[in-house]
Write a protein that holds these residues in place. Sequence first.
Motif, PDB file in Angstrom:
ATOM      1  N   TYR A 169      52.619 -10.772 -55.111  1.00 53.61           N
ATOM      2  CA  TYR A 169      52.132 -10.188 -56.356  1.00 53.61           C
ATOM      3  C   TYR A 169      52.578  -8.733 -56.441  1.00 53.61           C
ATOM      4  CZ  TYR A 169      48.604 -13.985 -56.314  1.00 53.61           C
ATOM      5  OH  TYR A 169      47.949 -15.186 -56.270  1.00 53.61           O
ATOM      6  N   LEU A 170      53.103  -8.359 -57.589  1.00 52.18           N
ATOM      7  CA  LEU A 170      53.385  -6.951 -57.867  1.00 52.18           C
ATOM      8  C   LEU A 170      52.485  -6.567 -59.028  1.00 52.18           C
ATOM      9  CD1 LEU A 170      54.933  -4.311 -57.570  1.00 52.18           C
ATOM     10  CD2 LEU A 170      56.756  -5.281 -58.977  1.00 52.18           C
ATOM     11  N   TYR A 171      51.516  -5.725 -58.726  1.00 50.68           N
ATOM     12  CA  TYR A 171      50.484  -5.370 -59.702  1.00 50.68           C
ATOM     13  C   TYR A 171      50.694  -3.921 -60.112  1.00 50.68           C
ATOM     14  CZ  TYR A 171      45.646  -4.255 -61.156  1.00 50.68           C
ATOM     15  OH  TYR A 171      44.526  -3.830 -61.816  1.00 50.68           O
TER      16      TYR A 171
ATOM     17  N   SER B 162      49.775  -1.321 -63.026  1.00 49.16           N
ATOM     18  CA  SER B 162      48.984  -1.062 -64.236  1.00 49.16           C
ATOM     19  C   SER B 162      48.820   0.434 -64.395  1.00 49.16           C
ATOM     20  CB  SER B 162      47.639  -1.751 -64.088  1.00 49.16           C
ATOM     21  OG  SER B 162      46.974  -1.190 -62.983  1.00 49.16           O
ATOM     22  N   GLY B 163      47.752   0.842 -65.077  1.00 48.75           N
ATOM     23  CA  GLY B 163      47.484   2.263 -65.221  1.00 48.75           C
ATOM     24  C   GLY B 163      47.191   2.885 -63.868  1.00 48.75           C
ATOM     25  N   VAL B 164      46.124   2.436 -63.270  1.00 50.47           N
ATOM     26  CA  VAL B 164      45.627   3.027 -62.031  1.00 50.47           C
ATOM     27  C   VAL B 164      46.348   2.482 -60.791  1.00 50.47           C
ATOM     28  CG1 VAL B 164      43.532   3.481 -60.693  1.00 50.47           C
ATOM     29  CG2 VAL B 164      43.372   3.120 -63.162  1.00 50.47           C
ATOM     30  N   ASN B 165      46.715   1.219 -60.835  1.00 46.63           N
ATOM     31  CA  ASN B 165      47.195   0.550 -59.630  1.00 46.63           C
ATOM     32  C   ASN B 165      48.694   0.300 -59.592  1.00 46.63           C
ATOM     33  OD1 ASN B 165      44.689  -0.222 -58.039  1.00 46.63           O
ATOM     34  ND2 ASN B 165      44.171  -0.906 -60.115  1.00 46.63           N
ATOM     35  N   THR B 166      49.256   0.464 -58.421  1.00 45.91           N
ATOM     36  CA  THR B 166      50.619   0.019 -58.152  1.00 45.91           C
ATOM     37  C   THR B 166      50.582  -0.545 -56.742  1.00 45.91           C
ATOM     38  OG1 THR B 166      51.537   1.735 -59.576  1.00 45.91           O
ATOM     39  CG2 THR B 166      53.040   0.733 -57.980  1.00 45.91           C
ATOM     40  N   GLN B 167      50.547  -1.862 -56.642  1.00 48.57           N
ATOM     41  CA  GLN B 167      50.349  -2.487 -55.333  1.00 48.57           C
ATOM     42  C   GLN B 167      51.212  -3.729 -55.169  1.00 48.57           C
ATOM     43  OE1 GLN B 167      46.063  -3.222 -55.576  1.00 48.57           O
ATOM     44  NE2 GLN B 167      45.659  -1.437 -54.287  1.00 48.57           N
ATOM     45  N   ILE B 168      51.659  -3.947 -53.939  1.00 50.17           N
ATOM     46  CA  ILE B 168      52.332  -5.191 -53.574  1.00 50.17           C
ATOM     47  C   ILE B 168      51.325  -5.960 -52.722  1.00 50.17           C
ATOM     48  CG2 ILE B 168      54.296  -6.229 -52.360  1.00 50.17           C
ATOM     49  CD1 ILE B 168      54.730  -2.728 -53.378  1.00 50.17           C
ATOM     50  N   ILE B 169      51.011  -7.172 -53.142  1.00 52.32           N
ATOM     51  CA  ILE B 169      49.883  -7.901 -52.552  1.00 52.32           C
ATOM     52  C   ILE B 169      50.320  -9.317 -52.169  1.00 52.32           C
ATOM     53  CG2 ILE B 169      47.537  -8.786 -53.026  1.00 52.32           C
ATOM     54  CD1 ILE B 169      47.417  -6.562 -55.259  1.00 52.32           C
ATOM     55  N   VAL B 170      49.842  -9.784 -51.040  1.00 54.93           N
ATOM     56  CA  VAL B 170      50.038 -11.200 -50.686  1.00 54.93           C
ATOM     57  C   VAL B 170      48.683 -11.769 -50.281  1.00 54.93           C
ATOM     58  CG1 VAL B 170      52.453 -11.014 -49.953  1.00 54.93           C
ATOM     59  CG2 VAL B 170      50.626 -10.584 -48.289  1.00 54.93           C
TER      60      VAL B 170
ATOM     61  N   GLY C 279      49.840  -6.775 -64.677  1.00 51.38           N
ATOM     62  CA  GLY C 279      49.417  -5.412 -65.031  1.00 51.38           C
ATOM     63  C   GLY C 279      50.198  -4.931 -66.247  1.00 51.38           C
ATOM     64  N   GLY C 280      49.646  -3.915 -66.915  1.00 44.81           N
ATOM     65  CA  GLY C 280      50.197  -3.468 -68.193  1.00 44.81           C
ATOM     66  C   GLY C 280      51.658  -3.059 -68.150  1.00 44.81           C
ATOM     67  N   VAL C 281      52.115  -2.449 -67.060  1.00 46.91           N
ATOM     68  CA  VAL C 281      53.515  -2.000 -66.979  1.00 46.91           C
ATOM     69  C   VAL C 281      54.454  -3.220 -66.944  1.00 46.91           C
ATOM     70  CG1 VAL C 281      55.144  -0.497 -65.738  1.00 46.91           C
ATOM     71  CG2 VAL C 281      52.743   0.119 -65.835  1.00 46.91           C
TER      72      VAL C 281
ATOM     73  N   ASN D 280      50.175 -10.718 -73.984  1.00 47.61           N
ATOM     74  CA  ASN D 280      48.725 -10.699 -74.215  1.00 47.61           C
ATOM     75  C   ASN D 280      47.920 -10.932 -72.937  1.00 47.61           C
ATOM     76  OD1 ASN D 280      49.693 -13.341 -74.191  1.00 47.61           O
ATOM     77  ND2 ASN D 280      48.002 -14.086 -75.414  1.00 47.61           N
ATOM     78  N   LEU D 281      48.594 -11.326 -71.843  1.00 46.92           N
ATOM     79  CA  LEU D 281      47.884 -11.479 -70.573  1.00 46.92           C
ATOM     80  C   LEU D 281      48.265 -10.394 -69.572  1.00 46.92           C
ATOM     81  CD1 LEU D 281      47.968 -15.352 -69.960  1.00 46.92           C
ATOM     82  CD2 LEU D 281      46.167 -13.986 -71.004  1.00 46.92           C
ATOM     83  N   ALA D 282      49.218  -9.519 -69.933  1.00 49.51           N
ATOM     84  CA  ALA D 282      49.687  -8.484 -69.003  1.00 49.51           C
ATOM     85  C   ALA D 282      48.666  -7.353 -68.868  1.00 49.51           C
ATOM     86  CB  ALA D 282      51.030  -7.923 -69.458  1.00 49.51           C
ATOM     87  N   GLY D 283      48.137  -6.896 -69.976  1.00 51.86           N
ATOM     88  CA  GLY D 283      47.173  -5.802 -69.949  1.00 51.86           C
ATOM     89  C   GLY D 283      45.754  -6.334 -69.760  1.00 51.86           C
ATOM     90  N   ASP D 284      44.795  -5.471 -69.984  1.00 49.76           N
ATOM     91  CA  ASP D 284      43.397  -5.845 -69.759  1.00 49.76           C
ATOM     92  C   ASP D 284      42.883  -6.740 -70.876  1.00 49.76           C
ATOM     93  OD1 ASP D 284      43.618  -4.221 -67.611  1.00 49.76           O
ATOM     94  OD2 ASP D 284      42.395  -2.599 -68.416  1.00 49.76           O
TER      95      ASP D 284
END
Length: 316
Positions: free
Chosen positions: A127-129, A131-139, A253-255, A282-286
């Motif tokens: 997962y590459l998340y 958004s505004g606040v977050n920038t994370q690579i997650i598994v 995430g929004g970006v 429509n599912l990318a942002g909040d």
Amino acid sequence: MIILGVESTAHTFGVGIVTSDGAIVANVTDSFTSTEGGMIPHEIADHHKNVAEKVLAKAFTDAGKSWSDINFIAYSAGPGLDPALWAGYNIVKEWSEKYGKKIVGVNHCAAHLSIGAVWNKMTDPVYLYVSGVNTQIIVQEGGKYKVIGETLDLGLGNMLDKFARLLQLGFPGGPKIEILAKNGKYVELPYVVKGMDVSFSGILTKIQQLYERKQASKEDLCFSVQETCFAMLTEVVERAMAHTEKKELLLVGGVGANKRFCEMLNIMCTERGTQFYNVPMNLAGDQGAMIAWEGFLRKDTYSDMEVNPHWRVDEV
Ligand code: ATP
Ligand code: FE2
């Protein structure tokens, strides 16, 4: 089972309705915006209180449902802005008492991930998340999310928003920067990757200086900030995919609404023989649908927990 999800961690108030097989039957949002940019916490809270009933009514109309169809309410308990979270929680609490529905608090970040996964019918991506606040690579490991790389300072969305504010583009800035970038050319910026982590604050300082000293045009700076930051994340994600040997990448995430960002990640995945996925705009942002779906997944684990402004995804 039919779940109503309420989002209110930041500038967006959203109500989504999903069914237990992952179908989204309504997803209505109303976002606080301002022309000067920035987010004023108490104005955001007022905004959410003012639009709540209207957003709910539209969601019921879109879905062709009413309170009697709803099994329970999921809400975003965190992370987020304290006043926005409390505004959402109080609205949900009132609905819960008035209509006799159980409430389930969920993690906003986990909701971004799970809606992307169910939409694309995937089970185990990187997962590459962003958004505004977050920038994370997650598994996911043993049923828990693990953050294997992240920003050391600003989230990329917030960084873009800050720069857009200087350019007086209004809030949110990311979409405006994407438009200006189309007519820009490359100017060199710092490229800051440290292991699996990235840092954006030095880049922000540099583009602010270049703009204030009139050493580069708006367009060139918008183009260059996109190319640089997206390349940094593409590099780190490629390494994550190589190490974990996972075959799918999911951008949320929004970006993730940015077309150039998707293009760069898609090229990287194609070259590696892996598959890139994102989510529709429509599912990318909040929005509330992701909260409803996450609520369905966590209904036996979580319940009313008030709010938790600093709840990290790896604590879920
Ligand atoms: P979080 O999910 O971390 O709590 P958030 O709720 O603020 O943060 P989102 O709604 O997922 O985040 O994303 C909002 C961000 O996405 C804003 O910073 C906005 O500028 C950015 N954004 C939206 N569209 C684009 C785009 N086309 N290009 C770049 N950035 C964009
Ligand atoms: Fe978000």
